[in-house]
Design an enzyme around this catalytic site. Structure first.
Site, mmCIF file in Angstrom:
data_model
loop_
_atom_site.group_PDB
_atom_site.id
_atom_site.type_symbol
_atom_site.label_atom_id
_atom_site.label_comp_id
_atom_site.label_asym_id
_atom_site.label_seq_id
_atom_site.Cartn_x
_atom_site.Cartn_y
_atom_site.Cartn_z
ATOM 1 N N ASP A 1 -2.668 -6.061 13.519
ATOM 2 C CA ASP A 1 -4.112 -5.643 12.724
ATOM 3 C C ASP A 1 -4.869 -6.118 14.141
ATOM 4 O O ASP A 1 -6.294 -6.216 13.652
ATOM 5 C CB ASP A 1 -4.256 -5.874 11.337
ATOM 6 C CG ASP A 1 -4.881 -7.328 11.118
ATOM 7 O OD1 ASP A 1 -4.196 -8.149 12.004
ATOM 8 O OD2 ASP A 1 -5.077 -7.743 10.146
ATOM 9 N N GLU A 2 -4.008 -6.882 15.461
ATOM 10 C CA GLU A 2 -5.326 -7.187 16.212
ATOM 11 C C GLU A 2 -4.459 -6.887 17.208
ATOM 12 O O GLU A 2 -3.874 -7.173 17.670
ATOM 13 C CB GLU A 2 -4.855 -8.787 16.041
ATOM 14 C CG GLU A 2 -6.397 -9.163 15.712
ATOM 15 C CD GLU A 2 -6.225 -10.379 15.340
ATOM 16 O OE1 GLU A 2 -5.752 -11.549 16.154
ATOM 17 O OE2 GLU A 2 -6.121 -10.926 14.179
ATOM 18 N N ASP B 1 -10.053 -5.926 15.485
ATOM 19 C CA ASP B 1 -9.229 -6.779 14.613
ATOM 20 C C ASP B 1 -9.997 -5.492 13.535
ATOM 21 O O ASP B 1 -11.184 -4.948 13.244
ATOM 22 C CB ASP B 1 -9.838 -7.984 14.158
ATOM 23 C CG ASP B 1 -9.451 -8.707 12.552
ATOM 24 O OD1 ASP B 1 -9.385 -9.689 13.278
ATOM 25 O OD2 ASP B 1 -9.047 -7.356 12.163
#
Length: 426
Positions: A128-129, A33
């Site tokens: 973002d992950e 993350d």
DNA sequence: TCTGGGGTCCTAGGACCC
DNA sequence: TCTGGGGTCCTAGGACCC
């Protein structure tokens, strides 16, 4: 050589055969993350903003909200989804900026490249992950901890940081990644998952939102351990047919694989919506706003080479309630000249005197595969099987000018009454 | 101080057909 | 003419995610 730092939520149980520097039993699944991603990219690109409270989001004067707050701003209590007006009161000295998605996508791509370089089993969850499978023996025999540590260090070379959760399942790794942000590496060793999960609030597990939490609370269930122990009847009343899967997840026994997404990667809908700084009360303003939103949707459809059959109009009124109305077209299209009139007809279904429109949105979905397209003898269909108006050529020309010179340069007269912020022009 | 914008997935009811 | 059941499509709404 970076020193190995990590957090173990539980002391090592060497007796169970798990050893940090020895073997890892079972699957090794990580969740990466990116820390305060949008804000971190802005600080990377603007050195003068580093170390300062920074807020990426909409204007405080125009009903905007915070998209991401830097860690410096979070110390003032600012967080994502908070109204920008409240954020400004909490942190009046923060630097403000709008988001720059193209740049975020570029950096996100570099992070995904790093993951792909370490293992072929990468499942991107969002910008973002991502999950990644580094089970020893599947692709490499290296220790999962060493791989995770190297990923963390390689990401920091890009000028941004990430936090990683590492365990035997997706659910546990996702929760673990939140434990030690920013720049954390939290490891839940095989065999300790259940004990790690038991005391946590049900909200810690993804898939349980405000509504499920309230339903669980009514049944006297507050922790993941209580979900693990609950009767099937109670779980079914809350989760329906997903009850047993949720129980397995809460027990740390989920075995859903990291699936490198191909098919599920495809875009299912494209939409654009706007909350107006002041409510729209004139029908002509609502129609003009519809046109502006529809042009943005049309442009993105054409950029992706998509054409859809279902038009959805979403509205929120000034007093809170909202509605969505949709209509299926006889043919798919990527041409706003086709779906704007449909959008107007949908607005007719709820329009009336005294209506105050706070938010308006337009979306296109139901993208058919080329071989499934049906046409009739009287409809002009292009080589992709989509219908277009005579004005589509003009739309495409405008797309090209916008690509080249920026999106504010040119547009139809019907959309010119609103600027990109949705603010009425005076 | 209220609550943005981009999505995905699921459910449920009514219409319609066999 | 009445009856039931199953399947699919369409539409509206809601939950949830980042």
């Amino acid at each position: 050589m970076s020193e190995i730092e990590h957090t173990c939520a539980f002391p090592l149980d060497r007796g169970a055969g798990n050893n940090l520097f020895g073997c890892w039993l079972g699957p090794a699944i990580g969740l990466l993350d990116l820390d305060a991603f949008f804000a971190s990219v802005e600080q990377l690109d603007h050195p003068e903003w580093r170390g300062r409270p920074l807020i990426v989001g909409g204007d405080p004067e125009e009903r905007g909200v915070v998209s991401t707050a830097s860690y410096e701003a979070r110390r003032f209590g600012v967080h994502s989804a908070m109204s920008s007006a409240q954020a400004r009161r909490l942190c009046p000295d923060a630097v403000w900026t709008h988001s720059h998605f193209d740049r975020y996508r570029e950096l996100s791509g570099k992070v995904m490249d790093i993951l792909a370089d370490e293992t072929p089993f990468v499942e991107r969850v969002s910008i973002d992950e991502a999950f990644f499978d580094i089970t020893p023996g599947r692709y490499s025999c290296e220790s999962p901890l060493e791989i995770a540590e190297r990923i963390r260090s390689r990401v920091s070379e890009l000028g941004i940081t990430c936090s990683i959760g590492l365990s035997t399942s997706k659910t546990v790794s996702k929760i673990a990644s939140e434990r030690d942000k920013p720049r954390g590496l939290t490891v839940i060793l095989p065999g300790t998952e259940k004990a790690f999960l038991r005391p946590l609030s049900v909200r810690a597990m993804s898939g349980i939102g405000a509504s499920a939490e309230a339903a669980l609370k009514r049944a006297g269930i507050h922790t993941l351990g209580q979900i693990a122990d609950a009767s099937p009847a109670v779980l079914t009343s809350v989760f329906g047919c997903h009850a047993e899967r949720m129980r397995l997840r809460a027990k740390g026994e989920e075995r859903s694989p990291v699936s490198p997404v191909d098919a599920s990667d495809e875009i299912k809908s494209v939409s654009c919506e706007r909350t107006f700084a002041t409510d729209l009360t004139e029908r002509s303003d609502v129609d003009a706003a519809l046109a502006l939103l529809a042009e943005s949707v049309g442009r993105r459809l054409r950029r992706h080479g998509l054409a859809g059959r279902t038009v959805t109009v979403k509205v929120k009124f000034s007093f809170g309630q909202g509605r969505t109305v949709q209509r299926k077209l006889p043919h798919r299209t990527d041409d706003e000249n086709i779906f704007i009139p449909v959008g107007r007809a949908l607005i007719d279904t709820f329009w009336g005197p005294g209506i105050h429109v706070r938010l308006l949105g337009v979306g296109i979905s139901d993208f058919e595969r080329a071989e499934g397209i049906q046409t009739d003898l009287f409809t002009e269909v292009d080589d992709r099987g989509a219908v277009a108006s005579p004005r589509r050529d003009l739309s495409v020309a405008i797309d090209q000018v916008r690509e080249k010179y920026g999106s504010d340069v040119v547009g139809y007269g019907r959309a010119a009454r609103f600027d990109n912020g949705g603010q009425r022009r005076h």
